[in-house]
Design a protein around this motif. Structure first.
Motif, PDB file in Angstrom:
ATOM      1  N   ASN A 174       0.826  -1.214   0.000  1.00 43.61           N
ATOM      2  CA  ASN A 174       0.000   0.000   0.000  1.00 43.61           C
ATOM      3  C   ASN A 174       0.858   1.260   0.000  1.00 43.61           C
ATOM      4  O   ASN A 174       0.539   2.231  -0.691  1.00 43.61           O
ATOM      5  N   ASN A 175       1.953   1.258   0.729  1.00 42.19           N
ATOM      6  CA  ASN A 175       2.858   2.412   0.752  1.00 42.19           C
ATOM      7  C   ASN A 175       3.574   2.583  -0.586  1.00 42.19           C
ATOM      8  O   ASN A 175       3.813   3.707  -1.025  1.00 42.19           O
ATOM      9  N   ILE A 176       3.910   1.472  -1.231  1.00 41.69           N
ATOM     10  CA  ILE A 176       4.541   1.554  -2.552  1.00 41.69           C
ATOM     11  C   ILE A 176       3.570   2.167  -3.550  1.00 41.69           C
ATOM     12  O   ILE A 176       3.940   3.067  -4.309  1.00 41.69           O
ATOM     13  N   ILE A 177       2.324   1.727  -3.543  1.00 41.50           N
ATOM     14  CA  ILE A 177       1.327   2.266  -4.467  1.00 41.50           C
ATOM     15  C   ILE A 177       1.105   3.746  -4.197  1.00 41.50           C
ATOM     16  O   ILE A 177       1.057   4.558  -5.130  1.00 41.50           O
ATOM     17  N   ASP A 178       0.995   4.144  -2.921  1.00 42.47           N
ATOM     18  CA  ASP A 178       0.830   5.566  -2.584  1.00 42.47           C
ATOM     19  C   ASP A 178       2.010   6.390  -3.091  1.00 42.47           C
ATOM     20  O   ASP A 178       1.829   7.472  -3.653  1.00 42.47           O
ATOM     21  N   MET A 179       3.235   5.878  -2.914  1.00 43.32           N
ATOM     22  CA  MET A 179       4.429   6.578  -3.386  1.00 43.32           C
ATOM     23  C   MET A 179       4.403   6.722  -4.900  1.00 43.32           C
ATOM     24  O   MET A 179       4.688   7.785  -5.446  1.00 43.32           O
ATOM     25  N   LEU A 180       4.037   5.647  -5.613  1.00 42.92           N
ATOM     26  CA  LEU A 180       3.996   5.701  -7.071  1.00 42.92           C
ATOM     27  C   LEU A 180       2.903   6.653  -7.566  1.00 42.92           C
ATOM     28  O   LEU A 180       3.088   7.345  -8.568  1.00 42.92           O
ATOM     29  N   LYS A 181       1.796   6.728  -6.857  1.00 44.10           N
ATOM     30  CA  LYS A 181       0.744   7.679  -7.230  1.00 44.10           C
ATOM     31  C   LYS A 181       1.264   9.112  -7.134  1.00 44.10           C
ATOM     32  O   LYS A 181       1.036   9.923  -8.025  1.00 44.10           O
ATOM     33  N   LYS A 182       1.978   9.409  -6.052  1.00 40.99           N
ATOM     34  CA  LYS A 182       2.549  10.761  -5.887  1.00 40.99           C
ATOM     35  C   LYS A 182       3.633  11.028  -6.924  1.00 40.99           C
ATOM     36  O   LYS A 182       3.698  12.117  -7.495  1.00 40.99           O
ATOM     37  N   ALA A 183       4.481  10.032  -7.173  1.00 37.96           N
ATOM     38  CA  ALA A 183       5.609  10.205  -8.099  1.00 37.96           C
ATOM     39  C   ALA A 183       5.152  10.412  -9.538  1.00 37.96           C
ATOM     40  O   ALA A 183       5.834  11.073 -10.321  1.00 37.96           O
ATOM     41  N   THR A 184       3.989   9.866  -9.893  1.00 41.87           N
ATOM     42  CA  THR A 184       3.525   9.953 -11.280  1.00 41.87           C
ATOM     43  C   THR A 184       2.393  10.957 -11.469  1.00 41.87           C
ATOM     44  O   THR A 184       1.943  11.161 -12.600  1.00 41.87           O
ATOM     45  N   ALA A 185       1.958  11.605 -10.406  1.00 41.50           N
ATOM     46  CA  ALA A 185       0.760  12.458 -10.461  1.00 41.50           C
ATOM     47  C   ALA A 185       0.866  13.601 -11.469  1.00 41.50           C
ATOM     48  O   ALA A 185      -0.100  13.908 -12.163  1.00 41.50           O
ATOM     49  N   HIS A 186       2.011  14.250 -11.553  1.00 41.88           N
ATOM     50  CA  HIS A 186       2.128  15.441 -12.391  1.00 41.88           C
ATOM     51  C   HIS A 186       2.816  15.187 -13.729  1.00 41.88           C
ATOM     52  O   HIS A 186       2.965  16.097 -14.529  1.00 41.88           O
ATOM     53  N   GLY A 187       3.229  13.954 -13.945  1.00 41.58           N
ATOM     54  CA  GLY A 187       3.906  13.645 -15.196  1.00 41.58           C
ATOM     55  C   GLY A 187       2.936  13.403 -16.333  1.00 41.58           C
ATOM     56  O   GLY A 187       1.852  12.862 -16.146  1.00 41.58           O
ATOM     57  N   GLU A 188       3.336  13.835 -17.502  1.00 36.14           N
ATOM     58  CA  GLU A 188       2.534  13.618 -18.703  1.00 36.14           C
ATOM     59  C   GLU A 188       2.932  12.326 -19.398  1.00 36.14           C
ATOM     60  O   GLU A 188       2.129  11.725 -20.112  1.00 36.14           O
ATOM     61  N   LEU A 189       4.199  11.922 -19.225  1.00 40.77           N
ATOM     62  CA  LEU A 189       4.718  10.748 -19.905  1.00 40.77           C
ATOM     63  C   LEU A 189       5.725  10.058 -18.999  1.00 40.77           C
ATOM     64  O   LEU A 189       6.497  10.709 -18.314  1.00 40.77           O
ATOM     65  N   GLY A 190       5.688   8.750 -19.004  1.00 41.58           N
ATOM     66  CA  GLY A 190       6.693   7.938 -18.329  1.00 41.58           C
ATOM     67  C   GLY A 190       6.864   6.661 -19.119  1.00 41.58           C
ATOM     68  O   GLY A 190       5.886   6.010 -19.462  1.00 41.58           O
ATOM     69  N   MET A 191       8.094   6.330 -19.475  1.00 42.75           N
ATOM     70  CA  MET A 191       8.352   5.131 -20.254  1.00 42.75           C
ATOM     71  C   MET A 191       9.620   4.457 -19.730  1.00 42.75           C
ATOM     72  O   MET A 191      10.673   5.084 -19.668  1.00 42.75           O
ATOM     73  N   HIS A 192       9.489   3.189 -19.326  1.00 39.36           N
ATOM     74  CA  HIS A 192      10.587   2.426 -18.748  1.00 39.36           C
ATOM     75  C   HIS A 192      11.106   1.395 -19.734  1.00 39.36           C
ATOM     76  O   HIS A 192      10.312   0.710 -20.380  1.00 39.36           O
ATOM     77  N   SER A 193      12.428   1.254 -19.818  1.00 40.07           N
ATOM     78  CA  SER A 193      13.041   0.234 -20.655  1.00 40.07           C
ATOM     79  C   SER A 193      14.135  -0.463 -19.844  1.00 40.07           C
ATOM     80  O   SER A 193      15.188   0.123 -19.579  1.00 40.07           O
ATOM     81  N   PHE A 194      13.855  -1.696 -19.427  1.00 36.87           N
ATOM     82  CA  PHE A 194      14.814  -2.483 -18.659  1.00 36.87           C
ATOM     83  C   PHE A 194      15.701  -3.250 -19.632  1.00 36.87           C
ATOM     84  O   PHE A 194      15.213  -3.925 -20.533  1.00 36.87           O
ATOM     85  N   THR A 195      17.019  -3.160 -19.434  1.00 35.46           N
ATOM     86  CA  THR A 195      17.954  -3.838 -20.325  1.00 35.46           C
ATOM     87  C   THR A 195      18.989  -4.612 -19.518  1.00 35.46           C
ATOM     88  O   THR A 195      19.117  -4.436 -18.308  1.00 35.46           O
ATOM     89  N   ASN A 196      19.743  -5.428 -20.206  1.00 34.87           N
ATOM     90  CA  ASN A 196      20.876  -6.173 -19.651  1.00 34.87           C
ATOM     91  C   ASN A 196      20.530  -6.951 -18.380  1.00 34.87           C
ATOM     92  O   ASN A 196      21.216  -6.830 -17.364  1.00 34.87           O
ATOM     93  N   PRO A 197      19.472  -7.771 -18.398  1.00 31.38           N
ATOM     94  CA  PRO A 197      19.090  -8.485 -17.180  1.00 31.38           C
ATOM     95  C   PRO A 197      20.137  -9.520 -16.764  1.00 31.38           C
ATOM     96  O   PRO A 197      20.649 -10.265 -17.597  1.00 31.38           O
ATOM     97  N   ILE A 198      20.446  -9.508 -15.480  1.00 31.26           N
ATOM     98  CA  ILE A 198      21.273 -10.553 -14.874  1.00 31.26           C
ATOM     99  C   ILE A 198      20.411 -11.139 -13.765  1.00 31.26           C
ATOM    100  O   ILE A 198      20.200 -10.510 -12.723  1.00 31.26           O
ATOM    101  N   ILE A 199      19.871 -12.332 -13.993  1.00 34.77           N
ATOM    102  CA  ILE A 199      18.922 -12.941 -13.070  1.00 34.77           C
ATOM    103  C   ILE A 199      19.551 -14.204 -12.493  1.00 34.77           C
ATOM    104  O   ILE A 199      20.016 -15.075 -13.236  1.00 34.77           O
ATOM    105  N   ASP A 200      19.572 -14.276 -11.164  1.00 35.63           N
ATOM    106  CA  ASP A 200      20.100 -15.437 -10.466  1.00 35.63           C
ATOM    107  C   ASP A 200      18.981 -16.065  -9.649  1.00 35.63           C
ATOM    108  O   ASP A 200      18.330 -15.385  -8.851  1.00 35.63           O
ATOM    109  N   ILE A 201      18.764 -17.352  -9.853  1.00 33.23           N
ATOM    110  CA  ILE A 201      17.728 -18.102  -9.156  1.00 33.23           C
ATOM    111  C   ILE A 201      18.381 -18.871  -8.015  1.00 33.23           C
ATOM    112  O   ILE A 201      19.411 -19.528  -8.203  1.00 33.23           O
TER     113      ILE A 201
END
Length: 149
Positions: free
Chosen positions: A68-95
Motif C-alpha cells: 500500500n505504501n509503494i502504491i501511494d508513493m507511485l501515485k505521488k511520483a507519477t501524479a504530475h507527469g505527462e509521460l513515463g516510459m521504462h526500458s529495462f535492459t541487460n538483465p542478470i537474473i540469479d535463481i
C-alpha cells in the motif's frame, strides 16, 4: 550453480528466468503512461508485489515498505507527469530456489511540467516465488545520469 543438475532442473531454471523477465516487463508496462491513452495501472500493480515488499531510491529520497505504501508513493511520483516510459535492459537474473535477484540497466523517459528528462539508472530487484507465481519482494533504484531539456 551446481555442475550436475538434471534436465528438469535446468528447464525449471530457464522457465523461472523467463517468468521473472516477464514480471519485470509487466511492472514497467504498468507504471508507464502518456501515449495512446495509456495511464498507470494502479489497479493491477499490487498483484506484482509481495505484501511486505520494499521500494528504495536514495536519489529520490524514497524508502517505503508494504504494497500500500509503494502504491501511494507511485501515485505521488507519477501524479504530475505527462509521460513515463521504462526500458529495462541487460538483465542478470540469479535463481536460488524460491528466491531470485535481478540486476538491470534502466532508461526512463519522463515528461512533465514543461521538462523532458531521460534518466539512466540501474535497478536491483529481489523476487520471491509464491503460490501465485514470482512476485517482487524489493526494488532498489540507483541513478547514474539525468539528461534533460
Amino acid at each position: 550453480m551446481k555442475e550436475n543438475i538434471s534436465l528438469e532442473e535446468r528447464i525449471q531454471r530457464l522457465e523461472d528466468i523467463e517468468a521473472i523477465k516477464k514480471l519485470q516487463a509487466i511492472y514497467g508496462h504498468y507504471v508507464d503512461k502518456g501515449w495512446n491513452g495509456k495511464e498507470v495501472n494502479f489497479a493491477e500493480l499490487p498483484t506484482l508485489f509481495t505484501e511486505d515488499a520494499t521500494w528504495e531510491s536514495e536519489a529520490m529520497k524514497v524508502n517505503v515498505k508494504g504494497i500500500n505504501n509503494i502504491i501511494d508513493m507511485l501515485k505521488k511520483a507519477t501524479a504530475h507527469g505527462e509521460l513515463g516510459m521504462h526500458s529495462f535492459t541487460n538483465p542478470i537474473i540469479d535463481i536460488n530456489g524460491d528466491s531470485a535477484t535481478g540486476k538491470y540497466l534502466l532508461w526512463v523517459g519522463v515528461k512533465g511540467g514543461g521538462v523532458t528528462n531521460l534518466v539512466y539508472q540501474s535497478e536491483d530487484v529481489v523476487y520471491l516465488r509464491t503460490t501465485s507465481g514470482w512476485k517482487i519482494k524489493g526494488i532498489k533504484l540507483y541513478f547514474a545520469q539525468l539528461l534533460n531539456s
